[in-house]
Every structure is written in structure tokens, then in C-alpha cells.
Design a protein around this motif. Structure first.
Motif, PDB file in Angstrom:
ATOM      1  N   GLY A 249      17.016  75.332 -71.580  1.00  0.00           N
ATOM      2  CA  GLY A 249      18.309  76.018 -71.600  1.00  0.00           C
ATOM      3  C   GLY A 249      19.352  75.364 -70.705  1.00  0.00           C
ATOM      4  N   PRO A 250      19.116  75.321 -69.409  1.00  0.00           N
ATOM      5  CA  PRO A 250      20.153  74.840 -68.483  1.00  0.00           C
ATOM      6  C   PRO A 250      20.409  73.335 -68.544  1.00  0.00           C
ATOM      7  CG  PRO A 250      18.472  76.169 -67.343  1.00  0.00           C
ATOM      8  CD  PRO A 250      17.952  75.896 -68.701  1.00  0.00           C
ATOM      9  N   THR A 251      19.481  72.529 -69.114  1.00  0.00           N
ATOM     10  CA  THR A 251      19.679  71.069 -69.075  1.00  0.00           C
ATOM     11  C   THR A 251      20.541  70.619 -70.253  1.00  0.00           C
ATOM     12  OG1 THR A 251      17.384  70.993 -68.295  1.00  0.00           O
ATOM     13  CG2 THR A 251      18.473  68.880 -68.708  1.00  0.00           C
ATOM     14  N   PRO A 252      21.773  70.178 -70.019  1.00  0.00           N
ATOM     15  CA  PRO A 252      22.639  69.756 -71.132  1.00  0.00           C
ATOM     16  C   PRO A 252      22.072  68.525 -71.831  1.00  0.00           C
ATOM     17  CG  PRO A 252      23.701  69.331 -69.016  1.00  0.00           C
ATOM     18  CD  PRO A 252      22.412  70.011 -68.708  1.00  0.00           C
ATOM     19  N   MET A 253      22.453  68.325 -73.073  1.00  0.00           N
ATOM     20  CA  MET A 253      21.888  67.248 -73.875  1.00  0.00           C
ATOM     21  C   MET A 253      22.069  65.890 -73.208  1.00  0.00           C
ATOM     22  SD  MET A 253      20.586  69.092 -76.182  1.00  0.00           S
ATOM     23  CE  MET A 253      19.922  67.962 -77.390  1.00  0.00           C
ATOM     24  N   ARG A 254      23.245  65.661 -72.611  1.00  0.00           N
ATOM     25  CA  ARG A 254      23.517  64.316 -72.086  1.00  0.00           C
ATOM     26  C   ARG A 254      22.728  64.009 -70.810  1.00  0.00           C
ATOM     27  NH1 ARG A 254      27.117  64.148 -67.875  1.00  0.00           N
ATOM     28  NH2 ARG A 254      27.955  66.212 -67.335  1.00  0.00           N
ATOM     29  N   LEU A 255      22.136  65.026 -70.175  1.00  0.00           N
ATOM     30  CA  LEU A 255      21.407  64.790 -68.934  1.00  0.00           C
ATOM     31  C   LEU A 255      19.883  64.878 -69.098  1.00  0.00           C
ATOM     32  CD1 LEU A 255      23.716  66.650 -66.379  1.00  0.00           C
ATOM     33  CD2 LEU A 255      23.578  64.197 -66.857  1.00  0.00           C
ATOM     34  N   ARG A 256      19.412  64.837 -70.348  1.00  0.00           N
ATOM     35  CA  ARG A 256      17.958  64.959 -70.590  1.00  0.00           C
ATOM     36  C   ARG A 256      17.265  63.604 -70.576  1.00  0.00           C
ATOM     37  NH1 ARG A 256      16.938  69.666 -74.942  1.00  0.00           N
ATOM     38  NH2 ARG A 256      18.278  71.187 -73.917  1.00  0.00           N
ATOM     39  N   LYS A 257      15.988  63.628 -70.181  1.00  0.00           N
ATOM     40  CA  LYS A 257      15.116  62.464 -70.363  1.00  0.00           C
ATOM     41  C   LYS A 257      13.937  62.925 -71.210  1.00  0.00           C
ATOM     42  CE  LYS A 257      16.550  60.173 -66.160  1.00  0.00           C
ATOM     43  NZ  LYS A 257      16.187  59.821 -64.773  1.00  0.00           N
ATOM     44  N   ASP A 258      14.203  62.994 -72.515  1.00  0.00           N
ATOM     45  CA  ASP A 258      13.276  63.616 -73.460  1.00  0.00           C
ATOM     46  C   ASP A 258      12.297  62.575 -74.018  1.00  0.00           C
ATOM     47  OD1 ASP A 258      12.018  64.790 -75.630  1.00  0.00           O
ATOM     48  OD2 ASP A 258      13.826  65.842 -76.331  1.00  0.00           O
ATOM     49  N   ALA A 259      11.087  62.602 -73.490  1.00  0.00           N
ATOM     50  CA  ALA A 259      10.090  61.599 -73.899  1.00  0.00           C
ATOM     51  C   ALA A 259       9.688  61.760 -75.369  1.00  0.00           C
ATOM     52  CB  ALA A 259       8.850  61.699 -73.013  1.00  0.00           C
ATOM     53  N   LEU A 260       9.697  62.995 -75.854  1.00  0.00           N
ATOM     54  CA  LEU A 260       9.296  63.203 -77.256  1.00  0.00           C
ATOM     55  C   LEU A 260      10.365  62.687 -78.219  1.00  0.00           C
ATOM     56  CD1 LEU A 260       7.182  64.249 -79.200  1.00  0.00           C
ATOM     57  CD2 LEU A 260       8.117  66.551 -78.924  1.00  0.00           C
ATOM     58  N   LEU A 261      11.619  62.777 -77.810  1.00  0.00           N
ATOM     59  CA  LEU A 261      12.681  62.179 -78.629  1.00  0.00           C
ATOM     60  C   LEU A 261      12.448  60.664 -78.722  1.00  0.00           C
ATOM     61  CD1 LEU A 261      15.395  62.320 -80.143  1.00  0.00           C
ATOM     62  CD2 LEU A 261      16.537  62.034 -77.910  1.00  0.00           C
TER      63      LEU A 261
END
Ligand SMILES: [Zn+2]
Length: 433
Positions: A249-261
Motif C-alpha cells: 500500500g504505502p510504497t509508490p510504484m516508482r520507489l519499489r524494488k520488485d524482484a517478481l516483476l
């Protein structure tokens, strides 16, 4: 008055007679089928398959039955220290190295009737046909049963042929244990197949292995015989992507480090690497662990496998370079760490040009629809190829399905493959006039 023949002319006539007999010689397809069905009763499963794990009591029963058939065919049976069985038919010239054909009779836990068993029964059928037609080869002919090809109870796979070819040490193989702590050595002794012959260290004039294709290509093309030119090389990789677990929720898209992506992009990219290398390349992501694997957490770590195959080393090198570049690019774009480790590798196998030609010529002689094919799976022949001129013959299996109880093949295709085997063996062993 009878014309007098010189001994040279008589020899020539005899030679022609032998050649004509040889040209016409065919195996007995019904007998081949019956032997396959009889062997399949040992370890038969409810769904029509076979469960006969390497060096189990059932494997012992299967070996005993086939060895009885060997002896009934007048073959001399020897067993080596890793339990490989060789059954010999003398040739006219005992100084020549034998021409050998065989495969394995151990199966997967829920395996079929044909994988491996076909290669052994076809090789036996060749010996029976030679006996029946009284054909005498110049070189001796041997039927081989290799120990533990499947590698499900004991690793590594293709154990007997691997030790024979010097791929690993005998002592190492004998010490391998199953899940209950039983060693290969103990299992061999229990079923009575700890032989005393030296493993390997002798030469073959040629080695041929007939096998079901275990893939869908021949059936798809409507071909009866695959002339196997070699086997795909293989490399397995562990790939770890490291980002950061964070609240969805709180983590905006531009600040994510999404390993699954990142993993999703890598799956797509791996598929693309194989598509760019057609028709030779194959690449698969078949395993993945996602952490935290929780509905409302941006995934911080993914561990995945990559399986890459190609018939040439340069092809595998190029695919590996593309994989490493892909992982770097994906990681940089998303802000991840990426680690690619090669954990297993098998070099591509190229079969002997003379053996491949003998198989192709035999298929042509019978008018069977045939094509060159590269094996996608490993076989005993892949190890034997390291120490002897080797060729393989594929026949179609239904739907390309194997390692499955529903594995099936047509009697007429099995007969065709066996006819090809017979004539390839004759071409290599030569005929005694
Ligand atoms: Zn097999």
C-alpha cells in the motif's frame, strides 16, 4: 557336363548369396512386441505402465528374464562390476572389437513399457534374427543392458554407461545411496548382479541404441525413423534477484524494488532467447521461489531456474551471454541485484558420421520415411559416444509422451526401427562369406 568353378568364383557366388540374404533380412516384429509385453509384466502398474526402479528386486527379476532370453538365443552373458550386462554372439573374426547395441531396462517410478526396454529388446531381436537366418557377422555382436539409466533411485543418471565411458569413477558410483541408505554396491549384491568383469577399458567397433523419441517431432512430421545425429548440450542456472520487501500500500510504484516483476521480464526474455535461436535452441524457466510470497508485500527476493539447451557449444555460449545481459538489464531497470550461477552442464554430443550414415542408409533401403533429429534427452549412447563410434535410431511415441505410464508406441514403428538397427549393425559388423 558341369562347368568347373574356380575357388575364387565359388567364393564370389557365396558372397553374392550372403549379400542377397542380407538385403532381404528382416526382424520378426511380432516376436519383438511380445518380448516387450512380457518384460512389461514385471513391475506392471494399474494404468498400463511399469515401475521397475534400478537395482530393485523387480529390476533383478527383469534382468533374470532377459538374461534367460539371451542364453536361449545362444549368447554368452557377462556382468561387469557396476552391473552392466553384455550378451555376446561370436563373429567370424574374434580379433575384431564387437558391434554393440542396447539400452536400459530400469524405469521411472511411473514409467512406460518402451523407454529403454525397446532398445534392449530390439538389440535382442537382432541377435534372434541373425540366428534364424544363420547370418554370420565378421565382428562379434553384443547386446548391452546399462545399469541405472533413469537415476531416480540412485544418482547420477546414466550410471552404468557413465562409468563405462569414464565419466565418473566406479568407486564413486558404487558408494551412491538411495533414500533408505542402501548403496549401489549393496543393491547390486542383493539382486545378484555385482559382476566381476572390469568396467570399460575395451573398444567397440560401433554402438547403436534404438529408443522411442520421447518427443513429438517424428509423429508431427509423419515420419517412422529418426536418424539421430547427436544430443543437445545442456546448462542449468540458478538465478537470484534481490530487491526489497515492502508494504504493497504505502510504497509508490516508482520507489519499489520488485524482484517478481524482474522475474516476469526474465521469463519473457529467456523465452525470447530460445525463439531467436530457432530451430536449435530451447530455454525454460521451470522453478521459482518467491519471497515473501504474501498477498500484500512487494516481493523482495526471487530464486529461479533457467534450463538452456543447444546442439552446439557456441550456441550454448551465446545463450549464456544473452541470459547474463538480460539479467543485468532487467536488474538495472528495476533497481535489483541479480546473480546468475551455472550449476550443471553437459556438452552437446555429436554421433559418429559413419554410424549416422549406416542408420540413414538402412532407413532408406526399407523406404521408411525418415529425417535427421537431435535428441533432446540424455541417453546411455551419449556417454558411450565418448569411447566408441555411436549412433541412435528414434521411433515415434504417441503424443511424444514418455516417463509416463501411458507411454505408447506402434508395433509397426518399433519393427521398422528394429529393421534399421539390424542393418546398421550388419553394416558395421560386416558379413562373413
Ligand atoms: Zn531411456
Amino acid at each position: 557336363m558341369q562347368p568347373r568353378h574356380s575357388s575364387g568364383r565359388i567364393a564370389l557366388l557365396l558372397h553374392r548369396a550372403v549379400q542377397i540374404t542380407m538385403l532381404k533380412t528382416q526382424v520378426n516384429g511380432d516376436r519383438l512386441w511380445q518380448s516387450l509385453m512380457d518384460l512389461a509384466r514385471i513391475g506392471a502398474t494399474d494404468k498400463g505402465g511399469v515401475r521397475r526402479l534400478a537395482l530393485s528386486d523387480l529390476d533383478g527379476e527383469g534382468r533374470a528374464l532377459v538374461c534367460r532370453w539371451f542364453r536361449e538365443a545362444g549368447l554368452k552373458v557377462t556382468v561387469d562390476r557396476i552391473g552392466n550386462i553384455f550378451a555376446k554372439r561370436d563373429g567370424a573374426d574374434p580379433s575384431l572389437p564387437p558391434v554393440v547395441s542396447g539400452s536400459h531396462i530400469d524405469t521411472q517410478p511411473s514409467g512406460g513399457k518402451f523407454d529403454g526396454n525397446y532398445g534392449v529388446m530390439a538389440a535382442l531381436e537382432v541377435a534372434r534374427t541373425l540366428n534364424e537366418t544363420k547370418l554370420r557377422t565378421r565382428a562379434p555382436y553384443e547386446v548391452a543392458i546399462w545399469t541405472n539409466e533413469e537415476g531416480t533411485r540412485f544418482t547420477p543418471v546414466m550410471m552404468g554407461s557413465g562409468v563405462f565411458a569414464g565419466a565418473f569413477e566406479l568407486e564413486y558410483a558404487l558408494a551412491q545411496q538411495d533414500l533408505d541408505g542402501c548403496s549401489v554396491q549393496d543393491a547390486l549384491q542383493r539382486i545378484g548382479y555385482a559382476g566381476d568383469a572390469q568396467v570399460g577399458g575395451r573398444s567397440f567397433g560401433a554402438y547403436y541404441e534404438a529408443h522411442i523419441e520421447q518427443g513429438p517431432v517424428l509423429e508431427d512430421m509423419g515420419h517412422t525413423v529418426g536418424v539421430v545425429t547427436g544430443a543437445l548440450g545442456l546448462r542449468w542456472y540458478d538465478l537470484v534477484l534481490t530487491g526489497q520487501d515492502s508494504h504493497a500500500g504505502p510504497t509508490p510504484m516508482r520507489l519499489r524494488k520488485d524482484a517478481l516483476l524482474g522475474a516476469a521480464r526474465i521469463i519473457e526474455g529467456v523465452n525470447r532467447i530460445a525463439l531467436d535461436g530457432q530451430p536449435d535452441a530451447r530455454a525454460t524457466v521451470g522453478f521459482m521461489q518467491v519471497s515473501s510470497n504474501s498477498l500484500n508485500v512487494v516481493p523482495g527476493t526471487v530464486r529461479m531456474s533457467v534450463d538452456m539447451r543447444h546442439p552446439r557449444d557456441e550456441g550454448l555460449d551465446a545463450m549464456e551471454a544473452a541470459l547474463r545481459a538480460l539479467a543485468d538489464n532487467v536488474a538495472t531497470a528495476i533497481g535489483l541485484g541479480a546473480q546468475v550461477t551455472c550449476v550443471t552442464r553437459y556438452a552437446p554430443v555429436r554421433f559418429d558420421a559413419g554410424c549416422v550414415t549406416a542408420v540413414r542408409e538402412a532407413a532408406r533401403k526399407f523406404g521408411y520415411r525418415h529425417s535427421d533429429i537431435v535428441s533432446g534427452a540424455g541417453h546411455d549412447a551419449c556417454y558411450v559416444a565418448r569411447v566408441a563410434p555411436t549412433g541412435m535410431i528414434f521411433v515415434p511415441c504417441e503424443g511424444g509422451i514418455s516417463h509416463n505410464e501411458i507411454e505408447n508406441a506402434k508395433p509397426e514403428d518399433l519393427e521398422a526401427g528394429c529393421n534399421v538397427l539390424l542393418h546398421a549393425v550388419l553394416a558395421s559388423a560386416g558379413m562373413a562369406a
